[in-house]
Design a protein around this motif. Structure first.
Motif, PDB file in Angstrom:
ATOM      1  N   ARG A   1       0.866  -1.180   0.000  1.00 55.55           N
ATOM      2  CA  ARG A   1       0.000   0.000   0.000  1.00 55.55           C
ATOM      3  C   ARG A   1       0.902   1.229   0.000  1.00 55.55           C
ATOM      4  NH1 ARG A   1      -2.740   3.407   3.732  1.00 55.55           N
ATOM      5  NH2 ARG A   1      -4.816   3.984   2.984  1.00 55.55           N
TER       6      ARG A   1
ATOM      7  N   ARG B   1       1.201   2.492  -9.693  1.00 54.43           N
ATOM      8  CA  ARG B   1       0.205   1.551 -10.205  1.00 54.43           C
ATOM      9  C   ARG B   1       0.887   0.505 -11.090  1.00 54.43           C
ATOM     10  NH1 ARG B   1      -4.117   1.076  -7.649  1.00 54.43           N
ATOM     11  NH2 ARG B   1      -5.537   2.719  -8.301  1.00 54.43           N
TER      12      ARG B   1
ATOM     13  N   GLN C   1      -1.722  -2.220  -5.610  1.00 55.43           N
ATOM     14  CA  GLN C   1      -3.162  -2.398  -5.832  1.00 55.43           C
ATOM     15  C   GLN C   1      -3.973  -1.522  -4.879  1.00 55.43           C
ATOM     16  OE1 GLN C   1      -4.379  -5.315  -7.893  1.00 55.43           O
ATOM     17  NE2 GLN C   1      -2.280  -5.041  -8.620  1.00 55.43           N
ATOM     18  N   ASN C   2      -3.247  -0.948  -3.932  1.00 57.26           N
ATOM     19  CA  ASN C   2      -3.942  -0.181  -2.905  1.00 57.26           C
ATOM     20  C   ASN C   2      -3.206   1.145  -2.725  1.00 57.26           C
ATOM     21  OD1 ASN C   2      -5.421   0.731  -0.785  1.00 57.26           O
ATOM     22  ND2 ASN C   2      -5.106  -1.079   0.528  1.00 57.26           N
TER      23      ASN C   2
ATOM     24  N   SER D   1      -3.400   5.302  -1.805  1.00 55.41           N
ATOM     25  CA  SER D   1      -4.168   6.369  -1.159  1.00 55.41           C
ATOM     26  C   SER D   1      -3.587   7.712  -1.562  1.00 55.41           C
ATOM     27  CB  SER D   1      -4.083   6.217   0.361  1.00 55.41           C
ATOM     28  OG  SER D   1      -4.717   7.309   0.967  1.00 55.41           O
TER      29      SER D   1
ATOM     30  N   GLN E   1      -8.246   7.727  -9.808  1.00 58.21           N
ATOM     31  CA  GLN E   1      -8.758   6.420  -9.391  1.00 58.21           C
ATOM     32  C   GLN E   1      -7.939   5.704  -8.309  1.00 58.21           C
ATOM     33  OE1 GLN E   1      -9.034   4.760 -13.408  1.00 58.21           O
ATOM     34  NE2 GLN E   1     -11.259   4.866 -13.167  1.00 58.21           N
TER      35      GLN E   1
ATOM     36  N   GLU F   1      -7.626   3.957  -4.469  1.00 55.06           N
ATOM     37  CA  GLU F   1      -8.566   3.151  -3.684  1.00 55.06           C
ATOM     38  C   GLU F   1      -9.022   3.905  -2.447  1.00 55.06           C
ATOM     39  OE1 GLU F   1      -5.821   1.779  -5.141  1.00 55.06           O
ATOM     40  OE2 GLU F   1      -7.095   0.728  -6.580  1.00 55.06           O
ATOM     41  N   HIS F   2      -8.231   4.906  -2.073  1.00 52.01           N
ATOM     42  CA  HIS F   2      -8.450   5.568  -0.783  1.00 52.01           C
ATOM     43  C   HIS F   2      -8.087   7.042  -0.920  1.00 52.01           C
ATOM     44  CE1 HIS F   2      -7.356   6.737   3.368  1.00 52.01           C
ATOM     45  NE2 HIS F   2      -8.084   5.710   3.794  1.00 52.01           N
TER      46      HIS F   2
ATOM     47  N   TYR G   1     -16.452   6.316  -2.765  1.00 51.13           N
ATOM     48  CA  TYR G   1     -15.536   6.409  -1.621  1.00 51.13           C
ATOM     49  C   TYR G   1     -16.367   6.712  -0.380  1.00 51.13           C
ATOM     50  CZ  TYR G   1     -11.992   6.891  -5.263  1.00 51.13           C
ATOM     51  OH  TYR G   1     -11.195   6.680  -6.350  1.00 51.13           O
TER      52      TYR G   1
ATOM     53  N   ALA H   1     -12.802   5.707   1.540  1.00 52.83           N
ATOM     54  CA  ALA H   1     -12.205   4.555   0.854  1.00 52.83           C
ATOM     55  C   ALA H   1     -13.264   3.751   0.115  1.00 52.83           C
ATOM     56  CB  ALA H   1     -11.508   3.652   1.866  1.00 52.83           C
ATOM     57  N   GLN H   2     -12.812   3.052  -0.901  1.00 52.32           N
ATOM     58  CA  GLN H   2     -13.678   2.065  -1.523  1.00 52.32           C
ATOM     59  C   GLN H   2     -13.861   0.947  -0.496  1.00 52.32           C
ATOM     60  OE1 GLN H   2     -11.472   1.077  -5.038  1.00 52.32           O
ATOM     61  NE2 GLN H   2     -12.093   2.970  -6.103  1.00 52.32           N
TER      62      GLN H   2
ATOM     63  N   LYS I   1     -11.161  -1.113   1.455  1.00 49.17           N
ATOM     64  CA  LYS I   1      -9.837  -0.505   1.318  1.00 49.17           C
ATOM     65  C   LYS I   1      -9.548   0.517   2.425  1.00 49.17           C
ATOM     66  CE  LYS I   1      -8.823  -2.570  -2.595  1.00 49.17           C
ATOM     67  NZ  LYS I   1      -7.706  -3.513  -2.752  1.00 49.17           N
TER      68      LYS I   1
END
Lengths: 635, 359
Positions: free
Chosen positions: B85, B118, B123-124, B126, B152, B154-155, B200, B209-210, B213
């Motif tokens: 992350r 990315r 994958q995570n 913020s 885009q 995740e957080h 989110y 967060a999604q 996540k």
């Protein structure tokens, strides 16, 4: 005991700031009453407040030995008096203890309102008044003009008045010689039964009350039994003696004409009222001295401890102050908003301010005081007459047959260019024009009849600002007049805040209601929800403002390392809350700690709001107002 | 720098000995700018950790990074080390404002950093954002938020700017045209609803967060979990005690080497205090507080709290969920959370503890 013809008893009178205390300092020095190393300015004003403000609050006396030009040594008893209109009665009693007065007039400012008022008091008391022109060293000094003023306006011969500078010590012996030469020696028969006039008293924790007096007839001795003629209390004199600038000198006895003190293990200063006559129990005098009266307070205000738990401390403090100040009156009252406190009566605004400051400073209390109120006289429909000194007790309008308010005759002396502005101001304050006299080309004296209520609002401040401080004001209570009075209530969040209610003239209600709502809106911090601020007469709302809800008070980040800090922050906020008071549903923070943080103008009606500890139990009743600033000393 | 790494390694060794039975499920490299530290040193430290602690296979391992410090090579190395992350300080999309904030990067660099991370396999991700910046209009804020959503992650974390004494901005804060409280509040509420619309969910005052996540590590702070930290100024809450290390690096290194005391603040937190922290920290999150959990943990009555919660519920600041039986603050309530939390703590202090026999 000194022979009568070697005694001179006198006072110094003056308008404020004309140099009374400075002259007293110089006289003390000239008579070597104080060691040079102990000398300090305003030595007779030993209360901090007096020095700071340059005023005299308590009367005081001092005995000086003056070796005069004629080779004799004279005893001069100087009785220092307060100069403010609030203390007129005290002044009149001090004057009654003297045969003469030295009138100090500023060589540039000339005759002012209090010069006149104090001179008339002295003349009424039968005193020989000797003018002295002070501050001749100032560039603007014009002693000749001021002497003419004294002759024209007051009617005192001033041709030979000494021209002095007390500050620079110029011509001080002339004043002393004048006192010895021109003031009459006291009269009095030491073989008559004792009659001594009390002109002040002071509480001492070791000796009890120390009574300051002037013996008019007879002799007072250590060990004799004395009675207060109007109070009735009887005491055995423990100690009697003379007053020095620093301390006291016990003596065996004091005879007619002399000034001094006695102690008698007196616990309560109100047993030794100013103006009362002391006589012997064994050979009592038939008649007391004239002029005693029970002084009535003119202005009332609620005094509450900021911290409700300090109520007993406030009571003790008031008790102690009362030991030294018999003119202070107080009785317990309670308010929904402020809890338990006292309704206090004062001689006037200055007196009120002084008491509040002394409570705060000498007793370390935080106070909440309600707006000053005068005493209204209400005749109910059933014919009963009530004196109302507290808006909370104002009856329902339907029960009122007649409402009356106290009026004063105000005398304002001003340079002519400000007359227009003053007239507007007086008009606005419901003043009724009486007359206007040119004292000379540069000064006009205006007389108005005005409601006392308007004077205690903020009249004095307005007068000062409209005349750049040149105008002087004096007033006398003249009596009661019928008036269209209403009680104005203030509501926060829909609840009446009893401590904010006040009585005023109906014509003034609308503008003042609006102003109060605006001010409260400015000063009450936003709460978590919207708060309406309303002013109402009875059930009729006549003004309204809204305090918007607080939108943001958040800590954006709080991660592992922030937790301790955040806890401290919350702790700190909570400390602040301790100084909050809830009014109904409004919480009021108290900023009163710092007198410079003056959120509310001094004499405004609601200049007193403060705070409660937030009671979580009644969250439903929780809002906040910043407290009114502690009032600032007026100089 | 290497002396520091050695000190950390030694410190981690000592720490590991204190927690033999713990399974570590989150690791966070943050505070200051750990990404400047370089992937190689980060690897050394992480290796030390994994040797001395039992780190779960599914553990969340986060690195806090500034955009300008992110490189392709570095990212790949981090991934291979076990990092999964990354939290990037984008702050805003306006280069002018970034300069005012004293940030050395441009918005373009931040976008680039995101792409690199990315592609390297994170994958995570913020992104950090700030609102209430000097002269920032509502439109400019909407725009900044939009650009970040477009990236885009995740957080997303959104922080209102607080001008702290000691920062350069503090000196000329009066001329800085900072949005007032009302404007900031509007920006905040706009962000909450917009982010929700884009999937989110708000789960803490400043964090979105999604689903799934949410930052497991930060939730530890708010839910009252235990954590052990290493490095100067690092704060731990472990075995009932909260402690902080000396903030001076050299002192830290020296003390580790000699075995001298390095904690500056040590505080054993009694249960009573924990009860207050429960309110202070939980109420920052949408998980909020619950009667049974509260009463059985702290043996304190929930009723006084509920009085407060109910009162503000009718004013839209608090919310009760029938499904979960939990109370939490609404976005409007989060905005005035200092006040609300204080009132809750106040109510708590005035309440009488429950009799233990009840449970």
């Amino acid at each position: 005991m000194t022979d009568l013809d070697k005694i001179r008893n006198f006072s110094i009178i003056a308008h404020i700031d004309h140099g009374k205390s400075t002259l007293a300092d110089r006289l003390l020095e000239a008579c070597e009453a104080v060691e040079a190393r102990d000398m300090e300015d305003q030595i007779l004003d030993n209360m901090d407040l007096e020095r700071e403000r340059g005023i005299t609050i308590k009367a005081r006396a001092v005995r000086l030995l003056y070796p005069a030009a004629d080779g004799e040594t004279y005893v001069l008893n100087l009785i220092d008096t307060p100069g403010h209109v609030d203390f007129n009665y005290e002044v009149s009693r001090s004057l009654a203890a003297c045969e003469g007065a030295v009138l100090v007039v500023d060589a540039s400012q000339g005759v002012e309102a209090q010069t006149l008022a104090n001179t008339y008091l002295a003349i009424d008391a039968g005193l020989e008044v000797l003018p002295v022109i002070n501050k001749i060293d100032l560039p603007a000094a014009d002693p000749q003009r001021v002497k003419r003023e004294v002759e024209d306006i007051i009617g005192l011969p001033a041709e030979d008045a000494p021209e002095i500078s007390a500050k620079n010590g110029i011509n001080i012996p002339a004043v002393l010689e004048m006192i010895v030469r021109d003031l009459p020696a006291p009269e009095g028969d030491r073989s008559l039964p004792l009659r001594a006039l009390i002109f002040d008293s002071q509480y001492d924790s070791y000796k009890g009350v120390i009574v300051y007096f002037r013996v008019m007839d007879g002799v007072i001795r250590q060990g004799m039994d004395v009675r207060m003629m109007s109070g009735g209390a009887v005491y055995k004199v423990v100690e009697v003696g003379y007053l020095h600038p620093r301390g006291m000198e016990p003596a065996e006895a004091l005879g007619a004409g002399e000034v001094g003190y006695f102690t008698a293990s007196i616990k309560n200063v109100s047993d030794t009222r100013v103006g009362d006559t002391v006589t012997g129990v064994e050979h009592p005098a038939a008649e007391p001295l004239q002029g005693y009266k029970d002084v009535q307070p003119m202005v009332y205000s609620g005094v509450y401890p900021a911290d409700g738990a300090k109520y007993p401390e406030l009571r003790d403090a008031l008790e102690k102050l009362k030991l030294n100040d018999a003119s202070l009156s107080y009785e317990p009252e309670s308010s929904v908003a402020l809890g338990f406190g006292f309704r206090c009566g004062f001689l006037g605004l200055l007196h009120m301010e002084i008491i509040q400051l002394r409570l705060e400073r000498e007793f370390n209390l935080d106070l909440i005081t309600t707006a000053p109120s005068v005493v209204y006289r209400v005749t109910r429909t059933d014919g009963t007459v009530t004196m109302i000194d507290n808006p909370l007790n104002y009856p329902d309008p339907t029960e009122i047959e007649l409402a009356e308010e106290p009026f004063v005759r105000a005398s304002i002396i001003t340079p002519p260019e400000y007359v227009g502005g003053i007239m507007d101001l007086c008009q606005d304050r419901r003043g009724e024009y009486i007359d206007m006299t040119y004292l000379d080309q540069s000064r006009v004296e205006l007389h108005y009849d005005m409601p006392l209520n308007e004077i205690i609002f903020d009249f004095f401040d307005c007068l000062k600002s409209r005349t750049r401080g040149y105008a002087s004001l004096d007033y006398d209570l003249t009596g009661y007049r019928a008036s269209n009075l209403v009680k104005l209530d203030v509501l926060l969040n829909g609840d009446v805040v009893d401590a904010l209610s006040f009585i005023l003239h109906a014509d003034k209600a609308y503008p003042r209601a609006r102003k109060i709502c605006e001010k409260l809106k400015e000063n009450i911090p936003r709460q978590l929800f919207e708060i309406p601020v309303q002013a109402a007469i009875g059930s009729k709302i006549i003004a309204r403002e809204t305090i918007k809800a607080l939108r943001k008070d958040v800590l954006a980040k709080c991660y592992g390392g922030d937790i301790t800090r955040k806890k401290k922050l919350l702790e700190k906020q909570k400390e602040g809350k301790k100084r909050m008071r809830s009014f109904g549903s409004v919480e009021v923070p108290q900023e009163a700690q710092d007198p410079r943080k003056q959120l509310f103008p001094r004499t405004n009606h609601w200049a007193f709001i403060s705070i409660f500890p937030f009671a979580a139990a009644n969250v439903s009743t929780a809002i906040s107002i910043p407290c009114p600033g502690r009032k600032r000393p007026r100089s | 720098m290497d002396r520091y790494v050695r000190a950390l390694e030694k410190h981690i060794q000592e720490g590991g000995a204190r927690a033999p039975k713990y399974v570590v499920d989150t690791v966070y490299f943050g505070g200051g700018t750990p990404s400047y530290f370089g992937a190689e040193r980060l690897r050394r430290v992480y290796t030390a950790l994994s040797r001395r602690f039992n780190i779960a296979k599914t553990a969340e391992v986060t690195l806090e990074a500034n955009p300008e410090s992110i490189t392709e090579k570095g990212c790949r190395r981090l991934i291979s080390t076990g990092f999964n992350r990354i939290s990037i300080g984008v702050q805003t999309n306006n280069d002018q404002l970034l300069k005012v904030l004293g940030r050395p990067h441009t918005f373009r660099q931040a976008q680039k950093a995101m792409e690199i991370a990315r592609e390297a396999g994170f994958q995570n991700i913020s992104l950090d954002l700030m609102y209430g910046l000097p002269a920032q209009s509502p439109q400019a804020w909407a725009d900044a938020l939009g650009s970040v959503i477009d990236m885009q992650p995740e957080h997303i974390s959104c922080y209102g700017l607080t001008v702290q004494p000691g920062t350069p901005l503090y000196q000329y804060r009066d001329q800085a045209a900072l949005p007032n409280d009302d404007a900031q509040a509007a920006m905040y509420l706009y962000a909450v609803s917009t982010l929700e619309a884009y999937g989110y969910h708000q789960y803490e005052i400043s964090n979105f967060a999604q689903t799934g996540k949410e930052c497991a590590h930060n939730l530890k702070y708010w839910m009252g979990g235990e954590y052990m930290s290493f490095g100067p100024s690092a704060a731990s809450d472990f075995a009932g005690t909260r402690y902080t290390f000396a903030s001076d690096v050299n002192r830290y290194i020296r003390a580790i080497a000699t075995g001298d005391a390095i904690t500056t603040e040590v505080e054993y937190v009694p249960i009573k205090e924990r009860a207050g922290e429960y309110l202070m920290l939980r109420m920052r999150t949408v998980y909020g507080i619950e009667r049974k959990e509260y009463e059985s943990t702290f043996l304190m009555p929930f009723d006084p709290l509920e009085t407060v919660l109910n009162f503000y519920g009718t004013r839209g600041l608090t919310r009760y969920s029938r499904e979960t039986g939990r109370w939490c603050l609404t976005p409007q309530g989060f905005l005035v959370s200092n006040q609300l939390i204080n009132q809750l703590i106040d109510a708590q202090r005035k309440s009488t503890p429950l009799s233990p026999h009840r449970f």
